[in-house]
Write a protein that holds these residues in place. Structure first.
Motif, PDB file in Angstrom:
ATOM      1  N   GLY A 213       0.819  -1.211   0.000  1.00 58.07           N
ATOM      2  CA  GLY A 213       0.000   0.000   0.000  1.00 58.07           C
ATOM      3  C   GLY A 213       0.849   1.255   0.000  1.00 58.07           C
ATOM      4  O   GLY A 213       0.589   2.196  -0.756  1.00 58.07           O
ATOM      5  N   ALA A 216       2.410   1.549  -3.438  1.00 58.44           N
ATOM      6  CA  ALA A 216       1.460   1.984  -4.460  1.00 58.44           C
ATOM      7  C   ALA A 216       1.226   3.478  -4.387  1.00 58.44           C
ATOM      8  O   ALA A 216       1.151   4.163  -5.411  1.00 58.44           O
ATOM      9  CB  ALA A 216       0.129   1.224  -4.289  1.00 58.44           C
ATOM     10  N   ARG A 217       1.124   4.013  -3.175  1.00 59.94           N
ATOM     11  CA  ARG A 217       0.926   5.456  -3.037  1.00 59.94           C
ATOM     12  C   ARG A 217       2.138   6.230  -3.538  1.00 59.94           C
ATOM     13  O   ARG A 217       2.003   7.238  -4.243  1.00 59.94           O
ATOM     14  CB  ARG A 217       0.639   5.796  -1.568  1.00 59.94           C
ATOM     15  CG  ARG A 217      -0.711   5.288  -1.077  1.00 59.94           C
ATOM     16  CD  ARG A 217      -1.047   5.825   0.297  1.00 59.94           C
ATOM     17  NE  ARG A 217      -0.272   5.206   1.347  1.00 59.94           N
ATOM     18  CZ  ARG A 217      -0.622   4.065   1.963  1.00 59.94           C
ATOM     19  NH1 ARG A 217      -1.716   3.427   1.586  1.00 59.94           N
ATOM     20  NH2 ARG A 217       0.126   3.571   2.931  1.00 59.94           N
ATOM     21  N   THR A 220       2.462   5.882  -7.380  1.00 61.36           N
ATOM     22  CA  THR A 220       1.416   6.672  -8.012  1.00 61.36           C
ATOM     23  C   THR A 220       1.777   8.143  -8.026  1.00 61.36           C
ATOM     24  O   THR A 220       1.625   8.831  -9.042  1.00 61.36           O
ATOM     25  CB  THR A 220       0.071   6.468  -7.283  1.00 61.36           C
ATOM     26  OG1 THR A 220      -0.306   5.095  -7.386  1.00 61.36           O
ATOM     27  CG2 THR A 220      -1.017   7.336  -7.902  1.00 61.36           C
ATOM     28  N   GLY A 248      -7.141   8.899 -11.482  1.00 62.58           N
ATOM     29  CA  GLY A 248      -5.780   8.483 -11.208  1.00 62.58           C
ATOM     30  C   GLY A 248      -4.741   9.007 -12.180  1.00 62.58           C
ATOM     31  O   GLY A 248      -3.613   8.518 -12.217  1.00 62.58           O
ATOM     32  N   ARG A 395      -3.011   5.157 -10.773  1.00 65.08           N
ATOM     33  CA  ARG A 395      -3.349   4.748  -9.415  1.00 65.08           C
ATOM     34  C   ARG A 395      -3.865   3.313  -9.357  1.00 65.08           C
ATOM     35  O   ARG A 395      -3.460   2.541  -8.479  1.00 65.08           O
ATOM     36  CB  ARG A 395      -4.407   5.688  -8.838  1.00 65.08           C
ATOM     37  CG  ARG A 395      -4.869   5.291  -7.433  1.00 65.08           C
ATOM     38  CD  ARG A 395      -5.802   6.338  -6.861  1.00 65.08           C
ATOM     39  NE  ARG A 395      -7.002   6.500  -7.642  1.00 65.08           N
ATOM     40  CZ  ARG A 395      -7.580   7.673  -7.907  1.00 65.08           C
ATOM     41  NH1 ARG A 395      -7.031   8.784  -7.460  1.00 65.08           N
ATOM     42  NH2 ARG A 395      -8.679   7.740  -8.624  1.00 65.08           N
ATOM     43  N   SER A 396      -4.760   2.949 -10.240  1.00 62.96           N
ATOM     44  CA  SER A 396      -5.400   1.639 -10.155  1.00 62.96           C
ATOM     45  C   SER A 396      -4.471   0.552 -10.684  1.00 62.96           C
ATOM     46  O   SER A 396      -3.771   0.752 -11.677  1.00 62.96           O
ATOM     47  CB  SER A 396      -6.699   1.635 -10.974  1.00 62.96           C
ATOM     48  OG  SER A 396      -7.567   2.668 -10.548  1.00 62.96           O
ATOM     49  N   SER A 418       0.107   2.034 -13.980  1.00 60.06           N
ATOM     50  CA  SER A 418       0.574   1.592 -12.673  1.00 60.06           C
ATOM     51  C   SER A 418       1.648   0.529 -12.815  1.00 60.06           C
ATOM     52  O   SER A 418       1.647  -0.262 -13.760  1.00 60.06           O
ATOM     53  CB  SER A 418      -0.595   1.027 -11.861  1.00 60.06           C
ATOM     54  OG  SER A 418      -0.132   0.465 -10.649  1.00 60.06           O
ATOM     55  N   ALA A 515      -9.109   7.991  -2.492  1.00 61.08           N
ATOM     56  CA  ALA A 515      -8.642   6.640  -2.774  1.00 61.08           C
ATOM     57  C   ALA A 515      -8.355   5.913  -1.475  1.00 61.08           C
ATOM     58  O   ALA A 515      -8.121   6.532  -0.434  1.00 61.08           O
ATOM     59  CB  ALA A 515      -7.396   6.668  -3.652  1.00 61.08           C
ATOM     60  N   ASP A 517      -6.500   1.848  -0.106  1.00 52.43           N
ATOM     61  CA  ASP A 517      -5.795   0.656  -0.572  1.00 52.43           C
ATOM     62  C   ASP A 517      -6.782  -0.417  -1.035  1.00 52.43           C
ATOM     63  O   ASP A 517      -6.568  -1.074  -2.056  1.00 52.43           O
ATOM     64  CB  ASP A 517      -4.908   0.094   0.541  1.00 52.43           C
ATOM     65  CG  ASP A 517      -3.706   0.981   0.814  1.00 52.43           C
ATOM     66  OD1 ASP A 517      -3.480   1.929   0.035  1.00 52.43           O
ATOM     67  OD2 ASP A 517      -2.993   0.741   1.804  1.00 52.43           O
ATOM     68  N   ARG A 545      -6.438   1.397  -4.787  1.00 52.04           N
ATOM     69  CA  ARG A 545      -5.038   1.304  -5.201  1.00 52.04           C
ATOM     70  C   ARG A 545      -4.600  -0.140  -5.404  1.00 52.04           C
ATOM     71  O   ARG A 545      -3.678  -0.407  -6.165  1.00 52.04           O
ATOM     72  CB  ARG A 545      -4.122   1.927  -4.150  1.00 52.04           C
ATOM     73  CG  ARG A 545      -4.340   3.413  -3.902  1.00 52.04           C
ATOM     74  CD  ARG A 545      -3.263   3.946  -2.969  1.00 52.04           C
ATOM     75  NE  ARG A 545      -3.551   5.311  -2.548  1.00 52.04           N
ATOM     76  CZ  ARG A 545      -4.180   5.621  -1.431  1.00 52.04           C
ATOM     77  NH1 ARG A 545      -4.592   4.651  -0.622  1.00 52.04           N
ATOM     78  NH2 ARG A 545      -4.412   6.875  -1.099  1.00 52.04           N
TER      79      ARG A 545
END
Length: 565
Positions: A213, A216-217, A220, A248, A395-396, A418, A515, A517, A545
């Motif tokens: 998580g 991913a943030r 992104t 995103g 983002r996704s 992503s 958004a 996780d 995410r």
């Protein structure tokens, strides 16, 4: 210090146990190379203890500022030269009793392996980008072995770093990558974002959810920052930019950049959006939070002043909007920078009044995504503005974008930007004895079992707040044993009031622009996938995410399954 993609190395490079050999190499590359280099790697929490790396057997790919690429294959076993080739020698396997099988050592050709994997990567790039070729050099790194004997003619000694040359690893890499390629052109620079995006998308993942998580943030934020870069390269007078970007794509970063630039120049800036939750999320990030408002908050300030407004009274928001339109000429030409977000949700009459707040030479930014239009208001088109379109969602996760495109939720397919592959959506149905709330609890429990913290899960009703069972008077205070954080109204100052809990429960409508996780979209029910339901589903899915759980009626599930068939 080199930039790492992915950057989720915390669990690999720290902790009680010594890091794996590849993790030590990654730390060395990060520290030894300058910020002119990017290291794409398969050494992160998702790869701890696994035999394969993100690129098959390619452990690292290093990109220089010129776009040159170097694949590094690391071998931590014995290496021998025999039969005109270079082989990695592996120990015999042990049987279930711990005894060695009675077989000889296993020798595998390193040159064959490297060529096979490089060719596979080049082939995949050419498949995705017809007419384009991926040029990549290679280096064999043997930190624990010495190459004895004469190397095969197919192996360049300059591209082998064994234990005797281990101290020279960084220097060798720089010597291979520092200079621009022969016959260098600007067109090669134009290819760099495409190549980096391709390599980023090659990163595979299996979950340690907390670290993933955070990664991913971070990824992104980095990848979606490209929208801000391109916006700054545009020259226009006056500065009027309309950005039509998918979920995103980096619109929030672009908005924050505009506000920060105005603050640093001591200029008056105003950010206006439609959604209250989005404004609340933006306030702590903006340099001047008092100038981050929803349209109706702004209207209340202009119209209400010291009046106490009952926000629960029917028609109050229309009264505020009409009052703002009437009073806004008194605030004309007030701001040096004006950012309007969620433009697709604003009524044209509101938009005209808002634009009048900017000075003639102001920087004005209009952000929108027609695919997220949920309120069925007429579209507004800023006249004479430069438009920048961005169909890439950073983002996704990739699997979620594939799911969205298979359902046909948007007019044009969304592009995945992503670096996280993600997971297939969970699918739970409610019918008969199984209520939507029970099915929602099952979805939350499953996500928690998978490692998601309740604080990183958002439960979103597909219905409006007034009709959502999960938000009504009889809604549960606990879901799967976790206390719920639910919106319960406004105070006299118009501030949102929430119950005290870790698990956020809200609606797709109100969570737009934010958004989490993991997202549970619940109370999904329709007999056909109408344009409005398609947009609602798109908004809900793109809030996640990493993972999505769908809680649907049987008839809605049948409709979506037919779309996916």
């Amino acid at each position: 210090m080199a930039r790492l993609i992915p950057s989720d190395t915390e669990m690999t490079l720290t902790g009680e146990h010594p890091p794996a050999p590849e993790a030590r190499t990654l730390a060395r590359l990060q520290q030894g190379l300058s910020d002119q280099y990017t290291v794409f790697h398969g050494v992160h929490w998702a790869r701890a203890g696994r035999a394969n790396s993100a690129y098959g057997e390619i452990d690292f790919i290093i990109a220089s500022r010129w776009g040159r690429l170097l694949a590094i294959e690391q071998k931590d076993t014995q290496v021998i030269v025999t039969r005109g080739d270079l082989f990695a020698r592996y120990q015999p396997q042990r049987n279930r009793l711990g005894e060695r099988d009675h077989v000889d050592y296993t020798d595998k050709s390193i040159t064959t392996q490297v060529n096979r994997n490089l060719n596979a990567l080049r082939g995949e790039f050419s498949r995705r980008y017809p007419g384009r070729a991926l040029s990549m050099d290679h280096l064999l790194y043997l930190p624990a072995a010495r190459v004895e004997g004469v190397l095969p003619s197919s192996v360049d000694p300059a591209r082998v770093v064994d234990a005797d040359r281990d101290a020279d690893l960084i220097q060798v890499i720089e010597s291979l990558l520092d200079d621009p390629p022969e016959n260098f052109t600007d067109e090669m620079l134009d290819d760099i974002p495409r190549i980096h995006g391709f390599l980023s998308r090659c990163v595979d993942a299996v979950p340690d959810i907390g670290v993933l998580g955070r990664s991913a943030r971070e990824v992104t934020r980095h990848l979606s920052g490209g929208l801000s870069i391109w916006a700054e390269r545009l020259t226009m007078q006056p500065w009027r930019l309309q950005v039509r970007g998918t979920a995103g794509s980096g619109k929030t970063q672009l908005a924050l950049q505009a506000l920060l630039q105005a603050h640093e120049a001591n200029q008056a800036a105003l950010y206006v959006c439609f959604n209250r939750s989005l404004a609340d999320a933006m306030k702590p990030l903006a340099p001047n939070p008092q100038f981050v408002v929803t349209f109706h908050e702004l209207a209340r300030t202009v119209v209400g002043l010291d009046q106490v407004i009952d926000f629960s009274r029917p028609g109050v928001f229309d009264e505020l909007a009409n009052g703002f339109i009437k009073m806004s000429p008194k605030l004309a030409a007030t701001f040096d920078t004006l950012v309007i977000d969620e433009g697709q949700d604003l009524d044209p009459s509101w938009a005209e009044s808002l634009l009048a707040l900017a000075r003639p030479d102001a920087r004005m930014l209009w952000l929108e995504d027609p695919e997220q239009s949920l309120y069925q208001r007429p579209a507004f088109e800023p006249s004479g503005w430069v438009r920048l379109s961005s169909p890439v969602n950073y983002r996704s996760p990739q699997k979620l974008i594939d799911f969205i495109n298979c359902l046909g939720l948007t007019e044009q397919p969304v592009e995945s930007g992503s670096s996280v592959q993600g997971f297939d959506p969970y699918w739970l149905q409610y019918e008969g004895d199984i209520s939507s709330i029970d099915a929602t609890a099952d979805a939350v429990a499953t996500l928690v079992e998978d490692g998601f913290s309740p604080a990183n899960i958002a439960v979103l009703s597909f219905r409006g707040a007034e009709s959502a069972n999960i938000l009504g008077e009889n809604a549960p205070d606990l879901i799967a044993g976790h206390r719920v954080r639910r919106h319960v109204g406004f105070d006299a100052e118009g501030n949102a009031l929430w119950t005290d809990g870790d698990l956020l429960v809200d609606t797709v409508f109100r969570f737009k622009g934010q958004a989490a996780d993991a997202v549970v979209i619940t109370e999904i029910d329709f007999a056909e996938l109408t344009p409005r339901d398609r947009r609602k589903l798109f908004v809900g899915l793109t809030r996640a995410r990493l993972q999505v759980a769908l809680v649907t009626s049987r008839r809605a599930a049948d409709v979506m399954i037919e779309k996916l068939a």
